[in-house]
Design a protein around this motif. Structure first.
Motif, PDB file in Angstrom:
ATOM      1  N   ALA A 113      33.089 -14.227 -26.205  1.00 32.86           N
ATOM      2  CA  ALA A 113      32.409 -14.909 -27.184  1.00 32.86           C
ATOM      3  C   ALA A 113      31.477 -16.104 -26.357  1.00 32.86           C
ATOM      4  O   ALA A 113      31.910 -16.434 -25.136  1.00 32.86           O
ATOM      5  CB  ALA A 113      33.298 -15.728 -27.992  1.00 32.86           C
ATOM      6  N   HIS A 114      30.235 -16.227 -27.137  1.00 35.77           N
ATOM      7  CA  HIS A 114      29.407 -17.217 -26.557  1.00 35.77           C
ATOM      8  C   HIS A 114      28.857 -18.179 -27.559  1.00 35.77           C
ATOM      9  O   HIS A 114      29.119 -17.902 -28.737  1.00 35.77           O
ATOM     10  CB  HIS A 114      28.142 -16.498 -25.806  1.00 35.77           C
ATOM     11  CG  HIS A 114      28.784 -15.883 -24.754  1.00 35.77           C
ATOM     12  ND1 HIS A 114      29.217 -16.216 -23.431  1.00 35.77           N
ATOM     13  CD2 HIS A 114      29.034 -14.256 -24.379  1.00 35.77           C
ATOM     14  CE1 HIS A 114      29.483 -15.290 -22.504  1.00 35.77           C
ATOM     15  NE2 HIS A 114      29.433 -14.172 -23.087  1.00 35.77           N
ATOM     16  N   CYS A 161      25.743 -22.629 -23.152  1.00 30.46           N
ATOM     17  CA  CYS A 161      27.063 -21.951 -23.922  1.00 30.46           C
ATOM     18  C   CYS A 161      28.096 -23.042 -23.871  1.00 30.46           C
ATOM     19  O   CYS A 161      28.657 -23.511 -22.728  1.00 30.46           O
ATOM     20  CB  CYS A 161      27.084 -20.739 -23.175  1.00 30.46           C
ATOM     21  SG  CYS A 161      28.775 -19.928 -23.913  1.00 30.46           S
ATOM     22  N   VAL A 163      31.307 -22.254 -24.771  1.00 27.07           N
ATOM     23  CA  VAL A 163      32.655 -21.569 -24.993  1.00 27.07           C
ATOM     24  C   VAL A 163      33.367 -21.794 -23.829  1.00 27.07           C
ATOM     25  O   VAL A 163      32.740 -21.815 -22.663  1.00 27.07           O
ATOM     26  CB  VAL A 163      32.497 -19.993 -25.289  1.00 27.07           C
ATOM     27  CG1 VAL A 163      33.691 -19.445 -25.360  1.00 27.07           C
ATOM     28  CG2 VAL A 163      31.753 -19.762 -26.444  1.00 27.07           C
ATOM     29  N   HIS A 169      31.045 -20.221 -17.851  1.00 27.01           N
ATOM     30  CA  HIS A 169      29.960 -19.843 -18.556  1.00 27.01           C
ATOM     31  C   HIS A 169      28.722 -20.276 -18.180  1.00 27.01           C
ATOM     32  O   HIS A 169      27.484 -20.107 -18.334  1.00 27.01           O
ATOM     33  CB  HIS A 169      29.977 -20.061 -20.227  1.00 27.01           C
ATOM     34  CG  HIS A 169      31.257 -19.255 -20.916  1.00 27.01           C
ATOM     35  ND1 HIS A 169      30.870 -18.299 -21.951  1.00 27.01           N
ATOM     36  CD2 HIS A 169      32.502 -19.116 -20.779  1.00 27.01           C
ATOM     37  CE1 HIS A 169      31.869 -17.804 -22.250  1.00 27.01           C
ATOM     38  NE2 HIS A 169      32.971 -18.006 -21.584  1.00 27.01           N
ATOM     39  N   LEU A 174      24.539 -19.447 -18.234  1.00 27.64           N
ATOM     40  CA  LEU A 174      24.078 -19.726 -19.542  1.00 27.64           C
ATOM     41  C   LEU A 174      23.519 -20.971 -20.137  1.00 27.64           C
ATOM     42  O   LEU A 174      24.392 -21.679 -20.446  1.00 27.64           O
ATOM     43  CB  LEU A 174      25.363 -18.868 -20.645  1.00 27.64           C
ATOM     44  CG  LEU A 174      25.590 -17.797 -20.597  1.00 27.64           C
ATOM     45  CD1 LEU A 174      26.630 -17.193 -21.466  1.00 27.64           C
ATOM     46  CD2 LEU A 174      24.450 -16.921 -21.212  1.00 27.64           C
TER      47      LEU A 174
HETATM   48 CU   LIG Z   1      29.411 -18.058 -23.092  1.00 28.49          CU
END
Ligand SMILES: [Cu+2]
Length: 387
Positions: A113-114, A161, A163, A169, A174
């Motif tokens: 998931a992001h 991101c 998450v 991440h 990201l």
């Molecule tokens: Cu992510």
């Protein structure tokens, strides 16, 4: 270059189209800029107007894992995760008061998931706070989410991101920069974006970070220290000494814990500005004496507590977070914590080749170093100082 042409008078009215033009907004929204092009590649979105005449800017960020990103000139390829195929992701540029819609698509091929998070999202109606379990907090592979908010207050922001494990991440790539310009433009000058980052290449150290395990207490029957009355709400000298014992394991215990429980220190092996080590050593940035320059700077370095920018041959005005039009101070070095950012403005008086780099020599040696190639005749700096 003729400067400054706009924004000198309070209340100067210019159209959105004129403003986007002086911001050097790209017309090619699908282009994947190289790290050299990234410097001046400003993505101002697909522009439209809503019923009330408000400017609406729409962006699409596609998250892809398993991206092979060249991060040095020596052949290092990073197994990155990207927004729109690059590390850093696109520089998003908007004007205060615009309605912003950012659609994030988590590709089908991904396994995690992001999301994105950026501070102004907190003020959006449908995403009061984006974290796991909230709308837009986690976007599953094959799904998308559109974040909507009004741009403001003006300044320089990171987006990234959110998450967990966030360190992974972010280390994977990201993140990007979002510039919210004031409605009244700043004095016009040539503008650049510099995003400071690093790469920990030891991806086998990825994973969640948890609290350390509690060390066993000699002779303890329960987890909580208990005083003589059996009431565990009161801290007595006796149970304070128990607590002390808990927090100071013997050397032997410490060694045992080190082997079984402690996490390995994650370190960056490569440091860059705009994604590729030594890129602006290989491709010096050409500047001209007597002309003012503005650099939007953002530090997205993980694992190291601070980063810095030091410039040779000129002093710069620094605007913390870019949220004020008055310079905070004049300096040749600024130190930035994780996620920290601001605006630098400077003018060179003399031609020459000048370094700009992190003031931590290790970061410099491992890629965070560039050159300004300043051309033109010497000028009297006192007449061209930006403030
Ligand atoms: Cu992510």
């Amino acid at each position: 270059m003729n400067t400054p042409a706009y924004g000198q008078t309070a209340g100067t009215q210019i159209s959105q189209e004129q403003y986007d033009k002086i911001k050097n907004c790209t017309t090619d929204l699908s282009k994947k800029p190289t790290s050299v092009e990234y410097l001046t590649h400003f993505n101002c979105g697909h522009v439209s107007k809503d019923e009330s005449g408000k400017t609406v800017r729409q962006f699409t960020l596609i998250v892809e894992e398993n991206q092979k990103i060249p991060i040095t000139y020596e052949g290092h390829i990073f197994d990155g995760w990207t927004f729109n195929g690059t590390i850093p992701g696109p520089t998003i540029r908007v004007t205060e008061g615009d309605l912003i819609r950012i659609r994030v698509i988590n590709s089908n091929d991904n396994t995690r998931a992001h999301s994105i998070y950026t501070q102004p999202i907190n003020f959006g109606k449908d995403n009061a706070f984006t974290m796991s379990g909230q709308p837009g907090g986690t976007i599953s592979p094959g799904r998308s989410f559109t974040y909507e908010f009004i741009a403001g207050p003006y300044g320089v922001y990171p987006y990234y991101c959110h998450v967990e494990p966030m360190a992974d991440h972010i280390n994977r790539g990201l993140y990007g920069m979002m510039i919210i310009d004031p409605k009244d433009p700043r004095p016009q000058m040539t503008e650049m974006a510099m995003l400071l980052n690093g790469y920990d290449l030891d991806l086998d150290l990825e994973g969640p970070i948890t609290l350390p395990p509690v060390a066993p207490v000699e002779g303890a029957q329960t987890n909580l220290p208990v005083n003589s009355s059996g009431n565990n709400n009161t801290i007595t000298e006796t149970n304070m000494s128990n607590l002390t014992h808990v927090s100071v394991p013997s050397n032997e215990e410490e060694n045992a814990n080190d082997e079984s429980n402690s996490r390995k220190e994650r370190v960056n092996e490569i440091y860059t500005v705009n994604g590729k080590a030594f890129d602006y050593m290989m491709n010096p940035i050409v500047l001209h004496t007597g002309e003012p320059y503005r650099v939007f700077v953002l530090n997205m370095l993980e694992f190291d507590p601070v980063n810095s920018v030091h410039v040779h041959g000129a002093m710069f005005d620094y605007y913390s977070a870019g949220t004020n039009k008055t310079s905070d101070y004049l300096t040749d070095i600024v130190t930035l914590s994780q996620g920290d950012r601001g605006i630098m403005e400077f003018t060179y008086a003399y031609p020459g080749t000048y370094m700009f780099h992190a003031h931590q020599t290790l970061f410099t040696d491992l890629g965070w170093m560039g050159l300004f190639d300043v051309r033109g005749n010497p000028v009297d700096i006192s007449r061209t100082h930006p403030t």
